[in-house]
Design a protein around this motif. Structure first.
Motif, PDB file in Angstrom:
ATOM      1  N   VAL B  78      32.694  39.695  15.312  1.00 34.36           N
ATOM      2  CA  VAL B  78      32.368  39.112  16.625  1.00 34.36           C
ATOM      3  C   VAL B  78      31.720  40.142  17.543  1.00 34.36           C
ATOM      4  N   LYS B  79      31.977  41.439  17.293  1.00 34.89           N
ATOM      5  CA  LYS B  79      31.287  42.487  18.060  1.00 34.89           C
ATOM      6  C   LYS B  79      29.776  42.339  17.932  1.00 34.89           C
ATOM      7  N   LYS B  80      29.319  41.785  16.818  1.00 28.93           N
ATOM      8  CA  LYS B  80      27.886  41.639  16.579  1.00 28.93           C
ATOM      9  C   LYS B  80      27.352  40.291  17.066  1.00 28.93           C
ATOM     10  N   LEU B  81      28.170  39.534  17.793  1.00 27.12           N
ATOM     11  CA  LEU B  81      27.747  38.201  18.250  1.00 27.12           C
ATOM     12  C   LEU B  81      27.711  38.093  19.763  1.00 27.12           C
ATOM     13  N   GLU B  82      27.514  39.214  20.446  1.00 25.27           N
ATOM     14  CA  GLU B  82      27.631  39.200  21.902  1.00 25.27           C
ATOM     15  C   GLU B  82      26.669  38.227  22.571  1.00 25.27           C
ATOM     16  N   LYS B  83      25.522  38.000  21.927  1.00 22.88           N
ATOM     17  CA  LYS B  83      24.506  37.180  22.584  1.00 22.88           C
ATOM     18  C   LYS B  83      24.667  35.690  22.271  1.00 22.88           C
ATOM     19  N   SER B  84      25.594  35.338  21.402  1.00 25.04           N
ATOM     20  CA  SER B  84      25.631  33.968  20.891  1.00 25.04           C
ATOM     21  C   SER B  84      26.657  33.091  21.603  1.00 25.04           C
ATOM     22  N   GLN B  85      26.470  31.777  21.466  1.00 19.89           N
ATOM     23  CA  GLN B  85      27.529  30.830  21.746  1.00 19.89           C
ATOM     24  C   GLN B  85      28.209  30.553  20.407  1.00 19.89           C
ATOM     25  N   ILE B  86      29.518  30.643  20.405  1.00 22.47           N
ATOM     26  CA  ILE B  86      30.257  30.631  19.143  1.00 22.47           C
ATOM     27  C   ILE B  86      31.160  29.412  19.074  1.00 22.47           C
ATOM     28  N   THR B  87      31.216  28.792  17.916  1.00 28.06           N
ATOM     29  CA  THR B  87      32.192  27.731  17.657  1.00 28.06           C
ATOM     30  C   THR B  87      33.184  28.249  16.626  1.00 28.06           C
ATOM     31  N   ILE B  88      34.471  28.146  16.946  1.00 24.86           N
ATOM     32  CA  ILE B  88      35.502  28.554  15.995  1.00 24.86           C
ATOM     33  C   ILE B  88      36.304  27.317  15.620  1.00 24.86           C
ATOM     34  N   THR B  89      36.442  27.074  14.319  1.00 24.18           N
ATOM     35  CA  THR B  89      37.284  25.963  13.861  1.00 24.18           C
ATOM     36  C   THR B  89      38.220  26.508  12.797  1.00 24.18           C
ATOM     37  N   SER B  90      39.383  25.885  12.690  1.00 27.87           N
ATOM     38  CA  SER B  90      40.315  26.334  11.663  1.00 27.87           C
ATOM     39  C   SER B  90      41.263  25.209  11.279  1.00 27.87           C
ATOM     40  N   ASP B  91      41.582  25.179   9.960  1.00 27.41           N
ATOM     41  CA  ASP B  91      42.608  24.258   9.469  1.00 27.41           C
ATOM     42  C   ASP B  91      43.904  25.029   9.225  1.00 27.41           C
ATOM     43  N   GLY B  92      43.962  26.279   9.655  1.00 32.03           N
ATOM     44  CA  GLY B  92      45.148  27.104   9.441  1.00 32.03           C
ATOM     45  C   GLY B  92      45.024  28.008   8.236  1.00 32.03           C
ATOM     46  N   ALA B  93      44.285  27.555   7.203  1.00 30.27           N
ATOM     47  CA  ALA B  93      44.127  28.362   5.995  1.00 30.27           C
ATOM     48  C   ALA B  93      42.889  29.247   6.070  1.00 30.27           C
ATOM     49  N   THR B  94      41.799  28.693   6.612  1.00 31.77           N
ATOM     50  CA  THR B  94      40.604  29.514   6.827  1.00 31.77           C
ATOM     51  C   THR B  94      40.137  29.303   8.260  1.00 31.77           C
ATOM     52  N   VAL B  95      39.452  30.316   8.788  1.00 29.79           N
ATOM     53  CA  VAL B  95      38.847  30.181  10.108  1.00 29.79           C
ATOM     54  C   VAL B  95      37.336  30.208   9.888  1.00 29.79           C
ATOM     55  N   VAL B  96      36.616  29.324  10.570  1.00 26.08           N
ATOM     56  CA  VAL B  96      35.172  29.209  10.405  1.00 26.08           C
ATOM     57  C   VAL B  96      34.515  29.552  11.733  1.00 26.08           C
ATOM     58  N   ILE B  97      33.611  30.526  11.701  1.00 26.22           N
ATOM     59  CA  ILE B  97      32.898  30.940  12.909  1.00 26.22           C
ATOM     60  C   ILE B  97      31.447  30.507  12.754  1.00 26.22           C
ATOM     61  N   ASN B  98      30.989  29.622  13.646  1.00 29.01           N
ATOM     62  CA  ASN B  98      29.597  29.188  13.644  1.00 29.01           C
ATOM     63  C   ASN B  98      28.875  29.760  14.849  1.00 29.01           C
ATOM     64  N   HIS B  99      27.689  30.292  14.606  1.00 32.02           N
ATOM     65  CA  HIS B  99      26.816  30.700  15.725  1.00 32.02           C
ATOM     66  C   HIS B  99      25.398  30.429  15.282  1.00 32.02           C
ATOM     67  N   GLY B 100      24.688  29.617  16.057  1.00 34.38           N
ATOM     68  CA  GLY B 100      23.358  29.201  15.625  1.00 34.38           C
ATOM     69  C   GLY B 100      23.482  28.506  14.277  1.00 34.38           C
TER      70      GLY B 100
END
Lengths: 365, 365
Positions: B78-100
């Motif tokens: 996430v340090k490398k995503l300072e310029k982005s709008q980020i979506t974080i989703t998780s089902d508890g087992a994995t976390v998914v980070i979407n940007h662009g």
């Protein structure tokens, strides 16, 4: 020897030459810095027998002389005297540094044991703009090998032909090639300069884009920048015929914006940075390059816009090798050219450019 | 869990809490960062079971949830995503980070194994100005011991008495004592706070000199700064009766300018920095302190102007211990008080001051 000089001048000169002293050496004399007081000037010199650095500063010389001072102690001590006027005296056995009411004595090293400092007297072989030389160094030295087993690959091949210099470095996994314009060219020549020496040269280059004269003589090269002289041994031997490594034709060319691609590779590389092969996979298609890395902790998919001419391609690389190239391209758009999944990828500027990088892919199972 | 948030907010919060994750632990769950999405806010927390850090940031929460993400990877990504709008989703087992168009999946750690994050609910025990707290920490933690054999000495003793806090640290060779004014004091109290926790607190303190509330409850202390909560275990045990260590009367007081003395000690210390005892000798007389160091390579004599009341004195110290004190005095003139060549030296401000340092001398043969 007796002289009076400004602390800031001395601290600056010592900082420059002390990089050439050898800290881990079987020969302790190479840890020394040579002070030569003569004719209104103090010259400081140091060497590790590969590189030779020398800097001359103004000083009020009361008595000429030459001594070898313990390099690290002397450097660290005078670094703390920037605000002072300093008097240095020596009888050859000890050196005495006076500043204000303070006095410091160091044992000198044996001047008889100190090697001669190489200084080339020949006319410059060619000259090159400071910015061009910096760029040439930045784009090549990272591709040189660190392996002592093949000494020529620890150097950068410099081919001087007409009004051009072409510099090449390679380590068996990647290759850099840069061509720059030179001036005042004397004759065509090929030399291999240690990559480490070029990295030292880069630190000495000022930001003024002045013309740098390069002297080549007796298996040494030398540059003079202001009052600093830097010389380095050349590497003996025959360089690899690198031209045959660079593919002549390609199945696919893809153009992408360098900064975005660099960021994407750097993020994808995070996941695999502790793996030995550091593998990222590029899926190249029209409109997009998909960069993927995966391990037992997770998976990263990064997409950058791209424009493809030719065949779709899936190809894997060591993320570090790609990243080293991308952070040194200094261009907006780059072109990646592929001849197949097992053939090297060639990276050049999308427009006209003076550089070419080549990275070998990793064979996927 | 699903949320949308700003990359810069997330990078900032992760940088703050990730310092509390434990990199070298036998319990890998402590390498995790806990994400809690609830009521329009995302809370990030981390702990190594000694310190607990928690930071809350605004986020567009689409679905509440709690997960433990792999701390270092998540932080670096996430340090490398300072310029982005980020979506974080998780089902508890994995976390998914979407940007662009990019997507990153990380395996989550087991939330059942994650320790509860300590949060104290009590009213503040006292408050202190941010600048005063910073100064208290800077002047004490360096004197705390690093030795696991005596756990109380790894902490800073904080004695709250009336509208004052007195902080003390000592390691058997030196001692720091600082007194600061506090406000909103509830009751007198003595606690021992780990020096390492105070150093972390110092990094969190802003430059605004605001009032910092300190909560103490159940063998923990806690501060809240903006949206960050930092808690730490207190150290159990009886602190040394330090008051009897500080001499009450002196044979000699010498006043000198701190900056000049610090520079002189730092230069003299260069010669002996690789020795075990790091010995510098002070020859204290009226008008001058002569600081001397000597070894087989040389000898350094530094003189600083001083004004002596009492008896001349020659006394030796570990240069590092003197230097640690001098670079933390933040005052123009200091007073060194001596009771003899084998007795501790006490360093205070030459004018009124809120600090006292004590350094044990080294017995000369």
């Amino acid at each position: 020897m007796k002289l009076i000089l400004d602390g800031l001048d001395l601290a600056d000169a010592v900082a420059t030459v002390s990089r050439a002293t050898s800290a881990r050496t079987i020969n302790p004399i190479l840890e020394g810095i040579k002070l030569t007081a003569k004719g209104g000037e103090l010259t400081l010199s140091a060497t590790d027998l590969e590189v030779y650095t020398k800097k001359t500063i103004r000083a009020d010389i009361k008595q000429d002389g030459e001594v070898i001072v313990p390099g690290r102690l002397f450097a660290d001590y005078v670094k703390k005297l920037e605000k002072s006027q300093i008097t240095i005296t020596s009888d050859g056995a000890t050196v005495v540094i006076n500043h204000g009411d303070n006095v410091c004595n160091f044992q000198c090293l044996m001047i008889e044991e100190y090697p001669d400092i190489v200084t080339l007297k020949a006319k410059p072989h060619f000259s090159i703009k400071s910015e061009a030389l910096k760029d040439l160094i930045a784009k090549t030295t990272f591709s040189a090998s660190a392996d002592d087993a093949r000494p020529v690959l620890k150097g950068v091949l410099c081919e001087i032909e007409g009004e051009k210099i072409t510099a090449v470095a390679l380590d068996g996994f990647r290759l850099s090639r840069v061509t720059k314009t030179i001036a005042n060219h004397k004759e065509d020549l090929k030399v291999i300069i240690p990559a480490r020496s070029l990295d030292e040269v880069r630190k000495l280059l000022a930001d003024d884009n002045g013309e740098i004269n390069i002297v080549i003589e007796n298996k040494f090269f030398q540059i003079n920048i202001g009052n600093t002289t830097f010389a380095s041994r050349l590497i003996d031997g025959e360089y690899i015929n690198y031209k045959q490594i660079i593919p002549a034709s390609f199945m696919a060319d893809v153009v992408t914006e360098c900064a975005g691609f660099e960021e994407a590779v750097s993020r994808a590389g995070l996941l695999v940075r502790s793996d030995r092969i550091n593998l990222v996979t590029l899926k190249v298609a029209d409109k997009t390059i998909l960069i993927t890395s995966t391990n037992e902790i997770g998976k990263i998919n990064e997409r950058v816009p791209a424009s493809l001419t030719g065949k779709d391609m899936t190809i894997s690389f060591n993320a570090k090798y790609l990243f080293d190239v991308l952070r040194n391209t200094s261009t907006d758009f780059i072109k990646l050219s592929f001849s197949g999944e097992l053939s090297p990828c060639v990276i050049t500027s999308a427009k006209e450019g003076d550089f070419l990088f080549l990275v070998l892919p990793i064979r996927m199972n």
